[in-house]
Design an enzyme around this catalytic site. Sequence first.
Site, PDB file in Angstrom:
ATOM      1  N   ASP A 165       1.051  -1.162  -0.095  1.00 44.95           N
ATOM      2  CA  ASP A 165       0.042   0.082   0.007  1.00 44.95           C
ATOM      3  C   ASP A 165       0.831   1.366   0.060  1.00 44.95           C
ATOM      4  O   ASP A 165       1.859   1.468   1.039  1.00 44.95           O
ATOM      5  CB  ASP A 165      -0.867   0.063   1.155  1.00 44.95           C
ATOM      6  CG  ASP A 165      -2.007   0.836   1.256  1.00 44.95           C
ATOM      7  OD1 ASP A 165      -2.739   1.311  -0.067  1.00 44.95           O
ATOM      8  OD2 ASP A 165      -2.444   1.695   2.048  1.00 44.95           O
ATOM      9  N   HIS A 172      -3.691  13.976   0.430  1.00 44.43           N
ATOM     10  CA  HIS A 172      -4.030  13.285   1.753  1.00 44.43           C
ATOM     11  C   HIS A 172      -2.983  13.467   2.638  1.00 44.43           C
ATOM     12  O   HIS A 172      -2.863  13.518   3.780  1.00 44.43           O
ATOM     13  CB  HIS A 172      -4.160  11.788   0.990  1.00 44.43           C
ATOM     14  CG  HIS A 172      -4.372  10.786   2.100  1.00 44.43           C
ATOM     15  ND1 HIS A 172      -5.352  10.655   3.148  1.00 44.43           N
ATOM     16  CD2 HIS A 172      -3.600   9.624   2.641  1.00 44.43           C
ATOM     17  CE1 HIS A 172      -5.173   9.980   3.962  1.00 44.43           C
ATOM     18  NE2 HIS A 172      -4.011   9.085   3.789  1.00 44.43           N
ATOM     19  N   GLU A 238     -10.920   4.096   3.106  1.00 45.87           N
ATOM     20  CA  GLU A 238      -9.876   4.824   2.495  1.00 45.87           C
ATOM     21  C   GLU A 238     -10.032   4.606   1.182  1.00 45.87           C
ATOM     22  O   GLU A 238     -10.009   3.478   0.446  1.00 45.87           O
ATOM     23  CB  GLU A 238      -8.439   4.374   2.873  1.00 45.87           C
ATOM     24  CG  GLU A 238      -8.113   5.021   4.201  1.00 45.87           C
ATOM     25  CD  GLU A 238      -6.540   4.672   4.333  1.00 45.87           C
ATOM     26  OE1 GLU A 238      -5.981   5.269   5.580  1.00 45.87           O
ATOM     27  OE2 GLU A 238      -5.980   3.984   3.597  1.00 45.87           O
ATOM     28  N   GLU A 240      -9.131   4.259  -2.349  1.00 45.03           N
ATOM     29  CA  GLU A 240      -8.045   4.096  -3.098  1.00 45.03           C
ATOM     30  C   GLU A 240      -8.388   3.104  -4.532  1.00 45.03           C
ATOM     31  O   GLU A 240      -9.366   2.761  -4.607  1.00 45.03           O
ATOM     32  CB  GLU A 240      -6.966   2.854  -2.482  1.00 45.03           C
ATOM     33  CG  GLU A 240      -6.622   3.534  -1.009  1.00 45.03           C
ATOM     34  CD  GLU A 240      -5.508   3.002  -0.440  1.00 45.03           C
ATOM     35  OE1 GLU A 240      -4.784   2.355  -1.038  1.00 45.03           O
ATOM     36  OE2 GLU A 240      -5.484   2.887   0.895  1.00 45.03           O
ATOM     37  N   ASP A 272      -9.311   0.200   1.503  1.00 42.63           N
ATOM     38  CA  ASP A 272      -8.268  -0.074   2.591  1.00 42.63           C
ATOM     39  C   ASP A 272      -8.628   0.404   4.201  1.00 42.63           C
ATOM     40  O   ASP A 272      -8.428   1.360   4.489  1.00 42.63           O
ATOM     41  CB  ASP A 272      -6.923   0.502   2.496  1.00 42.63           C
ATOM     42  CG  ASP A 272      -5.801  -0.261   3.392  1.00 42.63           C
ATOM     43  OD1 ASP A 272      -5.983  -1.485   3.851  1.00 42.63           O
ATOM     44  OD2 ASP A 272      -4.576   0.408   3.644  1.00 42.63           O
ATOM     45  N   ARG A 276      -8.507   3.774  13.052  1.00 44.07           N
ATOM     46  CA  ARG A 276      -7.613   4.996  13.225  1.00 44.07           C
ATOM     47  C   ARG A 276      -7.091   5.095  14.836  1.00 44.07           C
ATOM     48  O   ARG A 276      -5.967   5.566  14.916  1.00 44.07           O
ATOM     49  CB  ARG A 276      -8.226   6.379  12.868  1.00 44.07           C
ATOM     50  CG  ARG A 276      -8.798   6.530  11.325  1.00 44.07           C
ATOM     51  CD  ARG A 276      -7.661   6.384  10.348  1.00 44.07           C
ATOM     52  NE  ARG A 276      -8.322   6.764   9.155  1.00 44.07           N
ATOM     53  CZ  ARG A 276      -7.167   6.639   8.148  1.00 44.07           C
ATOM     54  NH1 ARG A 276      -6.097   6.291   8.074  1.00 44.07           N
ATOM     55  NH2 ARG A 276      -7.843   6.866   6.645  1.00 44.07           N
ATOM     56  N   GLN A 279      -4.449   2.315  14.826  1.00 40.02           N
ATOM     57  CA  GLN A 279      -3.255   2.773  14.024  1.00 40.02           C
ATOM     58  C   GLN A 279      -2.484   3.866  14.806  1.00 40.02           C
ATOM     59  O   GLN A 279      -0.921   3.738  14.612  1.00 40.02           O
ATOM     60  CB  GLN A 279      -3.722   3.378  12.425  1.00 40.02           C
ATOM     61  CG  GLN A 279      -2.815   3.859  11.811  1.00 40.02           C
ATOM     62  CD  GLN A 279      -3.400   4.363  10.465  1.00 40.02           C
ATOM     63  OE1 GLN A 279      -4.486   4.338  10.295  1.00 40.02           O
ATOM     64  NE2 GLN A 279      -2.343   4.714   9.442  1.00 40.02           N
ATOM     65  N   LYS A 292      -4.774  -2.048  10.157  1.00 38.60           N
ATOM     66  CA  LYS A 292      -4.874  -1.952   8.424  1.00 38.60           C
ATOM     67  C   LYS A 292      -5.204  -3.346   8.195  1.00 38.60           C
ATOM     68  O   LYS A 292      -6.028  -3.713   7.378  1.00 38.60           O
ATOM     69  CB  LYS A 292      -3.731  -1.489   7.769  1.00 38.60           C
ATOM     70  CG  LYS A 292      -3.415  -0.092   8.236  1.00 38.60           C
ATOM     71  CD  LYS A 292      -4.227   0.659   7.082  1.00 38.60           C
ATOM     72  CE  LYS A 292      -3.868   2.192   6.960  1.00 38.60           C
ATOM     73  NZ  LYS A 292      -4.465   3.049   5.980  1.00 38.60           N
ATOM     74  N   THR A 296      -9.157  -5.586   3.645  1.00 38.73           N
ATOM     75  CA  THR A 296      -9.211  -4.707   2.784  1.00 38.73           C
ATOM     76  C   THR A 296     -10.168  -5.145   1.369  1.00 38.73           C
ATOM     77  O   THR A 296     -10.279  -6.466   1.113  1.00 38.73           O
ATOM     78  CB  THR A 296      -7.792  -4.556   2.038  1.00 38.73           C
ATOM     79  OG1 THR A 296      -6.903  -4.341   3.077  1.00 38.73           O
ATOM     80  CG2 THR A 296      -7.480  -3.718   0.663  1.00 38.73           C
ATOM     81  N   GLU A 403     -10.008  12.682   6.911  1.00 40.01           N
ATOM     82  CA  GLU A 403      -9.921  14.051   6.610  1.00 40.01           C
ATOM     83  C   GLU A 403     -11.301  14.809   6.476  1.00 40.01           C
ATOM     84  O   GLU A 403     -11.430  16.040   7.057  1.00 40.01           O
ATOM     85  CB  GLU A 403      -9.704  14.053   5.224  1.00 40.01           C
ATOM     86  CG  GLU A 403      -8.037  13.236   5.092  1.00 40.01           C
ATOM     87  CD  GLU A 403      -7.545  13.135   3.619  1.00 40.01           C
ATOM     88  OE1 GLU A 403      -7.180  14.089   2.707  1.00 40.01           O
ATOM     89  OE2 GLU A 403      -7.665  12.191   3.207  1.00 40.01           O
TER      90      GLU A 403
END
Length: 455
Positions: A165, A172, A238, A240, A272, A276, A279, A292, A296, A403
Amino acid sequence: MALKSFVEVKSDSHFSIHNLPYGIFKHAGGSITTSRPGVAIGDYVLDLSEIHSAGLFDGPLLSNSDCFHQLLTELRLEIEVLSVASEVLVERSIIFAVAYMMKSNLNKFLELGKPAWKEARATLQKLLSSAEPSLQKNASLREKALLPMVQVEMLLPVAIGDYTDFFSSMHHAKNCGTIFRGPENPINPNWYHLPIAYHGRASSIVISGTDIVRPRGQGYPTGNSPPYFGPSRKLDFELEMAAVVGPGNDLGKPIDVNEAADHIFGVVLLNDWSARDIQAWEYVPLGPFLGKSFGTTISPWIVTLDALEPFACDAPNQIPKPLPYLAENISKNYDISLEVRVKPAGEEDSFTVTRSNFNHLYWTLTQQLTHHTINGCNLRPGDLLGTGTISGPEPESYGCLLELTWNGTKELPLGKTTRRFLEDGDEVIFSGCCKGNGYNVGFGTCSGKIVPSSP
């Protein structure tokens, strides 16, 4: 003359004859359900095993290849070898082989490389065109080979040996750095010199539609208390995409950046999922781990680079200039419109929370792949290279809740409710599409629903 399919393709379909993305599907067409390779066309799936068995892949690279039905060949060989021993072994071999067939994938086709991919695309576009009778006028073959999409179950399209990844969106990276380190120096200096990445967990990659169990783990302690342990309180998506590797490289032999596109078969949507709080507590000093690796999600259809080529666009100007091994003769991204919708638990409607675009990436797919191999690391067919979250410059284009809610300090409106992070029962749906002149080249959707943490 404009290319047109004899199969009806609705104007809003992602799967025009200009697309023809590849996937693996399962169709209950008899007493044994097997998985097979196919391409999407309109509301149908074209069974490539049936097309190959009919002798319609007649080009020099594919006519004698078993890449579209190799598991059937392996089944016959297994039975022939073990039948010599005993009838019991024959029965066991059939059971084993049928179980193995459920793991059908596109890896062998990917390994053949770009010339074979181009031959397959040319053949399929010809067979499906309104001017070609060989499939259109063959009612028996059409019935076997063209299956309504509502009757199939999509599976993982490739056997993913490794998953990496990246962290390739400048917007970002800037937002995350501002949230966690402040606005003075949000992006570390190394980010502008190399595509940052970490090695992910391939075993927990799942196909769109698979539920995601809320992960449990440790979070930041409060005051002098021990670290929190329990279900994640800050579960996030996320936005992606991911490159699917075709032919790999030998150990110790890097891939030249100007040849890297020949090693990328195509692209999928990728979510993904991120815890948070887990993490944030674990990532110093070695980076993402349990925050993570719990899940996925990828979309089922791989859109090839050939299908995306009409939508190529200039990549951002990179300052400072990258080192010579990352300097491309032609540096390009793709104009792929991306959207994220969230369907809150218990609600009938979903709500758009993000509209972004693949062209916001700072580091290109080819730069990512080349950098991955520059130390001699060997990639293999089916490996997955995630782009990292694709955020744009405006708040409505941010690619994750971290975000969008600024790490939970703001509420995100979703109809009659709001969210700071995902709650149990919430469903997240990604979509991506390129708009051509009267046609679309799209990815379908990539979705997953959050279910409560295991006790």
